[in-house]
Design a protein around this motif. Structure first.
Motif, mmCIF file in Angstrom:
data_model
loop_
_atom_site.group_PDB
_atom_site.id
_atom_site.type_symbol
_atom_site.label_atom_id
_atom_site.label_comp_id
_atom_site.label_asym_id
_atom_site.label_seq_id
_atom_site.Cartn_x
_atom_site.Cartn_y
_atom_site.Cartn_z
ATOM 1 N N SER A 186 0.840 -1.208 0.000
ATOM 2 C CA SER A 186 0.000 0.000 0.000
ATOM 3 C C SER A 186 0.868 1.250 0.000
ATOM 4 O O SER A 186 0.610 2.209 -0.735
ATOM 5 C CB SER A 186 -0.919 0.005 1.227
ATOM 6 O OG SER A 186 -1.780 -1.119 1.229
ATOM 7 N N LEU A 187 1.922 1.229 0.819
ATOM 8 C CA LEU A 187 2.860 2.352 0.872
ATOM 9 C C LEU A 187 3.546 2.540 -0.478
ATOM 10 O O LEU A 187 3.708 3.669 -0.951
ATOM 11 C CB LEU A 187 3.905 2.097 1.962
ATOM 12 C CG LEU A 187 5.013 3.143 2.112
ATOM 13 C CD1 LEU A 187 4.418 4.506 2.446
ATOM 14 C CD2 LEU A 187 6.004 2.707 3.197
ATOM 15 N N SER A 188 3.909 1.440 -1.107
ATOM 16 C CA SER A 188 4.543 1.501 -2.427
ATOM 17 C C SER A 188 3.618 2.173 -3.446
ATOM 18 O O SER A 188 4.059 3.002 -4.248
ATOM 19 C CB SER A 188 4.893 0.089 -2.898
ATOM 20 O OG SER A 188 5.336 0.098 -4.230
#
Length: 198
Positions: A186-188
């Motif tokens: 998700s952060l990516s």
């Protein structure tokens, strides 16, 4: 961000001799891409059936490494020998998503892993690739930012398969591993979108 993608230049350098041999044999980038897709479908099948044959876990782990090689070689060949095409680009992007879903699908049935975590991991993996493509669609470059990009996800699954093969009790930790993976992928995606907008 930390990602196995950082070692891609060194990995490509190691593959250069093989690249030259394949090109002399008349192999094309699109052929390599198709072979990577077919391999991924086969690995997904082996992963699904691995509970009945422990050796399949080893095959999946080794197959994921071979898939990384094919994924690196098709792009290298296209660039080095000026064989880039719209067909190849579409085939590569769609193929990556189809391949990921095929390989990760058996996670839904993996003992010890919550179905919701496995499903989230698969869906977010698809979204992550879409976020990478958006960078180019918005006039920039294709984004590969990590953490937990395509090669990172393959590495995680490959290591887990090796642990299963050697009968190392990883089952109690699967929910934690994939909870972290879901957060990282998700952060990516957020990072890729941020860079694409810039």
């Amino acid at each position: 961000m930390i990602s196995t993608y950082k070692i891609k230049p060194a990995f490509q350098k190691l593959l250069t001799p093989l690249l030259k041999v394949l090109r002399k044999l008349g192999v094309t980038p699109n052929l390599l891409t198709v072979k990577a897709i077919l391999l991924s479908l086969f690995l997904g099948y082996l992963f699904y059936e691995a509970e009945s044959n422990n050796t399949y876990y080893l095959y999946v782990a080794l197959g994921l490494l071979f898939r990384m090689m094919l994924n690196a070689l098709d792009g290298m060949m296209a660039r080095v020998y000026d064989l880039q095409s719209r067909t190849g680009e579409v085939l590569n992007e769609v193929g990556d998503i189809v391949s990921d879903v095929a390989i990760f699908y058996p996670l839904l049935f993996l003992e010890g892993l919550d179905f919701r975590l496995a499903f989230s991991f698969i869906v977010l993996s698809v979204i992550n690739e879409f976020c990478g493509i958006l960078g180019k669609a918005m006039g920039g470059e294709r984004r590969y930012d990590g953490p937990m990009g395509k090669s990172d996800r393959a590495t995680v699954v490959g290591v887990i398969c090796l642990l299963f093969y050697f009968d190392i009790g990883v089952e109690p930790y699967l929910k934690y591993i994939f909870a972290i993976a879901v957060v990282l992928v998700s952060l990516s995606s957020v990072i890729r979108l941020k860079h694409s907008i810039k």
